[in-house]
Design a protein around this motif. Structure first.
Motif, PDB file in Angstrom:
ATOM      1  N   GLN A  76     -16.066  83.315  -8.012  1.00 46.39           N
ATOM      2  CA  GLN A  76     -17.430  83.309  -7.500  1.00 46.39           C
ATOM      3  C   GLN A  76     -18.273  82.368  -8.351  1.00 46.39           C
ATOM      4  OE1 GLN A  76     -18.501  84.957  -4.753  1.00 46.39           O
ATOM      5  NE2 GLN A  76     -20.469  83.978  -4.969  1.00 46.39           N
ATOM      6  N   LEU A  77     -18.856  81.351  -7.739  1.00 42.93           N
ATOM      7  CA  LEU A  77     -19.706  80.430  -8.492  1.00 42.93           C
ATOM      8  C   LEU A  77     -20.957  81.145  -9.001  1.00 42.93           C
ATOM      9  CD1 LEU A  77     -19.702  77.286  -6.188  1.00 42.93           C
ATOM     10  CD2 LEU A  77     -18.859  77.371  -8.510  1.00 42.93           C
ATOM     11  N   PRO A  78     -21.347  80.885 -10.239  1.00 40.93           N
ATOM     12  CA  PRO A  78     -22.616  81.450 -10.708  1.00 40.93           C
ATOM     13  C   PRO A  78     -23.766  80.844  -9.891  1.00 40.93           C
ATOM     14  CG  PRO A  78     -21.342  80.456 -12.513  1.00 40.93           C
ATOM     15  CD  PRO A  78     -20.686  80.060 -11.245  1.00 40.93           C
ATOM     16  N   HIS A  79     -24.769  81.684  -9.617  1.00 43.28           N
ATOM     17  CA  HIS A  79     -25.882  81.211  -8.776  1.00 43.28           C
ATOM     18  C   HIS A  79     -26.914  80.481  -9.631  1.00 43.28           C
ATOM     19  CE1 HIS A  79     -24.102  83.425  -5.530  1.00 43.28           C
ATOM     20  NE2 HIS A  79     -24.154  84.549  -6.217  1.00 43.28           N
ATOM     21  N   ILE A  80     -26.442  79.495 -10.366  1.00 40.01           N
ATOM     22  CA  ILE A  80     -27.312  78.809 -11.320  1.00 40.01           C
ATOM     23  C   ILE A  80     -28.363  77.958 -10.618  1.00 40.01           C
ATOM     24  CG2 ILE A  80     -27.312  76.975 -13.068  1.00 40.01           C
ATOM     25  CD1 ILE A  80     -24.812  78.228 -14.247  1.00 40.01           C
ATOM     26  N   ALA A  81     -27.994  77.303  -9.523  1.00 45.52           N
ATOM     27  CA  ALA A  81     -28.958  76.460  -8.805  1.00 45.52           C
ATOM     28  C   ALA A  81     -30.159  77.281  -8.355  1.00 45.52           C
ATOM     29  CB  ALA A  81     -28.282  75.802  -7.604  1.00 45.52           C
ATOM     30  N   ARG A  82     -29.889  78.432  -7.748  1.00 45.47           N
ATOM     31  CA  ARG A  82     -30.980  79.283  -7.264  1.00 45.47           C
ATOM     32  C   ARG A  82     -31.840  79.777  -8.419  1.00 45.47           C
ATOM     33  NH1 ARG A  82     -28.621  84.212  -4.570  1.00 45.47           N
ATOM     34  NH2 ARG A  82     -27.786  82.594  -3.198  1.00 45.47           N
ATOM     35  N   ARG A  83     -31.198  80.189  -9.487  1.00 53.21           N
ATOM     36  CA  ARG A  83     -31.945  80.728 -10.629  1.00 53.21           C
ATOM     37  C   ARG A  83     -32.825  79.654 -11.271  1.00 53.21           C
ATOM     38  NH1 ARG A  83     -27.357  84.510 -13.633  1.00 53.21           N
ATOM     39  NH2 ARG A  83     -26.845  85.771 -11.810  1.00 53.21           N
ATOM     40  N   PHE A  84     -32.287  78.443 -11.383  1.00 52.86           N
ATOM     41  CA  PHE A  84     -33.087  77.368 -11.977  1.00 52.86           C
ATOM     42  C   PHE A  84     -34.312  77.094 -11.110  1.00 52.86           C
ATOM     43  CE2 PHE A  84     -34.582  73.119 -12.658  1.00 52.86           C
ATOM     44  CZ  PHE A  84     -34.520  72.967 -14.042  1.00 52.86           C
ATOM     45  N   ASN A  85     -34.094  76.960  -9.801  1.00 53.26           N
ATOM     46  CA  ASN A  85     -35.208  76.661  -8.892  1.00 53.26           C
ATOM     47  C   ASN A  85     -36.260  77.766  -8.919  1.00 53.26           C
ATOM     48  OD1 ASN A  85     -34.000  74.253  -8.094  1.00 53.26           O
ATOM     49  ND2 ASN A  85     -32.997  75.168  -6.323  1.00 53.26           N
ATOM     50  N   GLU A  86     -35.820  79.040  -8.952  1.00 58.18           N
ATOM     51  CA  GLU A  86     -36.765  80.160  -8.946  1.00 58.18           C
ATOM     52  C   GLU A  86     -37.573  80.231 -10.237  1.00 58.18           C
ATOM     53  OE1 GLU A  86     -34.401  83.606  -8.139  1.00 58.18           O
ATOM     54  OE2 GLU A  86     -34.368  83.253  -5.960  1.00 58.18           O
ATOM     55  N   ARG A  87     -36.922  79.888 -11.344  1.00 58.20           N
ATOM     56  CA  ARG A  87     -37.616  80.011 -12.627  1.00 58.20           C
ATOM     57  C   ARG A  87     -38.492  78.798 -12.935  1.00 58.20           C
ATOM     58  NH1 ARG A  87     -34.384  81.731 -18.033  1.00 58.20           N
ATOM     59  NH2 ARG A  87     -33.985  83.507 -16.668  1.00 58.20           N
ATOM     60  N   TYR A  88     -38.010  77.605 -12.623  1.00 54.90           N
ATOM     61  CA  TYR A  88     -38.685  76.391 -13.080  1.00 54.90           C
ATOM     62  C   TYR A  88     -39.223  75.473 -11.979  1.00 54.90           C
ATOM     63  CZ  TYR A  88     -36.332  77.534 -17.497  1.00 54.90           C
ATOM     64  OH  TYR A  88     -35.880  78.154 -18.622  1.00 54.90           O
ATOM     65  N   ALA A  89     -38.720  75.635 -10.757  1.00 60.59           N
ATOM     66  CA  ALA A  89     -39.063  74.633  -9.739  1.00 60.59           C
ATOM     67  C   ALA A  89     -39.261  75.256  -8.362  1.00 60.59           C
ATOM     68  CB  ALA A  89     -37.956  73.576  -9.689  1.00 60.59           C
ATOM     69  N   LYS A  90     -40.113  76.290  -8.301  1.00 62.80           N
ATOM     70  CA  LYS A  90     -40.321  76.990  -7.027  1.00 62.80           C
ATOM     71  C   LYS A  90     -40.917  76.096  -5.950  1.00 62.80           C
ATOM     72  CE  LYS A  90     -40.615  81.855  -8.323  1.00 62.80           C
ATOM     73  NZ  LYS A  90     -41.470  83.067  -8.381  1.00 62.80           N
ATOM     74  N   LYS A  91     -41.888  75.271  -6.341  1.00 64.46           N
ATOM     75  CA  LYS A  91     -42.559  74.420  -5.344  1.00 64.46           C
ATOM     76  C   LYS A  91     -41.711  73.214  -4.958  1.00 64.46           C
ATOM     77  CE  LYS A  91     -47.290  75.700  -6.611  1.00 64.46           C
ATOM     78  NZ  LYS A  91     -48.613  75.218  -7.099  1.00 64.46           N
ATOM     79  N   ASN A  92     -41.021  72.651  -5.918  1.00 64.32           N
ATOM     80  CA  ASN A  92     -40.184  71.468  -5.656  1.00 64.32           C
ATOM     81  C   ASN A  92     -38.776  71.692  -6.220  1.00 64.32           C
ATOM     82  OD1 ASN A  92     -42.287  69.603  -4.529  1.00 64.32           O
ATOM     83  ND2 ASN A  92     -43.203  69.976  -6.554  1.00 64.32           N
ATOM     84  N   PRO A  93     -37.924  72.387  -5.472  1.00 66.89           N
ATOM     85  CA  PRO A  93     -36.575  72.691  -5.979  1.00 66.89           C
ATOM     86  C   PRO A  93     -35.831  71.432  -6.414  1.00 66.89           C
ATOM     87  CG  PRO A  93     -37.008  73.884  -3.951  1.00 66.89           C
ATOM     88  CD  PRO A  93     -38.129  72.908  -4.109  1.00 66.89           C
ATOM     89  N   VAL A  94     -35.157  71.538  -7.548  1.00 69.92           N
ATOM     90  CA  VAL A  94     -34.393  70.407  -8.087  1.00 69.92           C
ATOM     91  C   VAL A  94     -32.983  70.377  -7.517  1.00 69.92           C
ATOM     92  CG1 VAL A  94     -33.404  69.385 -10.193  1.00 69.92           C
ATOM     93  CG2 VAL A  94     -35.729  70.334 -10.229  1.00 69.92           C
ATOM     94  N   PHE A  95     -32.388  71.564  -7.364  1.00 68.26           N
ATOM     95  CA  PHE A  95     -30.980  71.626  -6.961  1.00 68.26           C
ATOM     96  C   PHE A  95     -30.790  72.275  -5.593  1.00 68.26           C
ATOM     97  CE2 PHE A  95     -30.842  71.861 -11.677  1.00 68.26           C
ATOM     98  CZ  PHE A  95     -30.139  70.689 -11.912  1.00 68.26           C
TER      99      PHE A  95
END
Length: 275
Positions: free
Chosen positions: A104-123
């Motif tokens: 199972q891939l870690p949900h790192i993309a979602r976590r990064f976007n939620e914590r640091y880039a909610k308005k403009n997702p990076v991943f």
């Protein structure tokens, strides 16, 4: 170096892997072939990504658990964080589709976007593609791994392949049946034969029947060597010009660095770390 103490053969391993990629049909014009260690910006993503996962999540990862059981000793920090390295490999180039097995891939993309880039997702959140053969067993029925010595290397000769298959363990029951749970070694050989012939492993088992493990191994040897013959021929031709292989790697590294540096810049900006 995640599970090895030396880098003695690392250059040969890398170049041989590229030969296998190309002999298998991967086109370096379409597919970027690069070495992880040659892309510093990709590895720098490890720091923010590690802040998004917990220690218990790393210990629960199937790859980490399997390596811990196989090694019998404490994991290095590098091997423990291997799943995060995989995330770096996928996300530095904004990978959106990932062929995966059972891990199972870690949900790192979602976590990064939620914590640091909610308005403009990076991943992007990668979609996983599960194949019909999510896990190909090694010749001993365990997960295939070079470190376990239970894998058939694409670079092996026909004679080396035959020797490896002949040495593989089976069991005391003469009749050949496909039963991955109770007969993992025999079933692994049947799976290998099935994948290289396009046949059903149960059908192969019924055909061999009471002829025993010797007949099964002979069938697997013939099937694997016939399947790999065209690959070996293409590989031998490519190996005549190793300078071209090195040029492909250098070009891939250059392309990967440009992408990774752009992604790292976006990560720093999202995190408010551009000073």
């Amino acid at each position: 170096i995640t599970d090895r103490d030396t880098t003695e053969h690392i250059q040969d391993n890398v170049l041989n892997l590229i030969l296998d990629y190309m002999a298998a049909g991967i086109d370096p014009e379409k597919t970027m072939i690069y070495t992880h260690s040659s892309v510093p910006a990709e590895n720098q993503l490890m720091l923010p990504f590690l802040s998004l996962v917990t220690e218990s999540e790393l210990h629960r990862n199937p790859t980490v658990k399997a390596e811990m059981e196989a090694s019998g000793h404490a994991l290095t920090g590098l091997l423990l964080t291997y799943p995060v390295h995989q995330a770096c490999d996928i996300l530095f180039c904004k990978g959106n589709i990932v062929p995966v097995g059972k891990d199972q891939l870690p949900h790192i993309a979602r976590r990064f976007n939620e914590r640091y880039a909610k308005k403009n997702p990076v991943f992007p959140e990668p979609d996983a593609i599960l194949s019909d053969a999510p896990e190909i067993p090694g010749l001993d029925g365990q997960k295939m791994s070079k470190s376990r010595g239970n894998s058939i290397m694409l670079s092996a000769t026909a004679a080396e392949t035959a020797k490896l298959i002949k040495k593989s363990r089976t069991d005391s029951e003469r009749k050949i049946t496909f039963d991955p749970i109770n007969r993992p070694e025999v079933s692994a050989l049947l799976t290998t034969a099935a994948l290289t012939t396009g046949r059903d492993p149960k059908e192969i088992a019924e055909e061999i029947g009471d002829s025993g493990a010797g007949a099964l191994k002979a069938y697997v040897i013939e099937s694997v060597n016939e399947f790999l013959a065209p690959h070996r021929e293409r590989r031998a031709e490519l190996a005549k010009d190793m300078d071209s292989i090195r040029d492909i790697l250098h070009d891939g590294n250059k392309r990967a660095n440009a992408i990774a540096e752009e992604t790292l810049d976006q990560v720093r900006e999202a995190m408010g770390m551009v000073y």
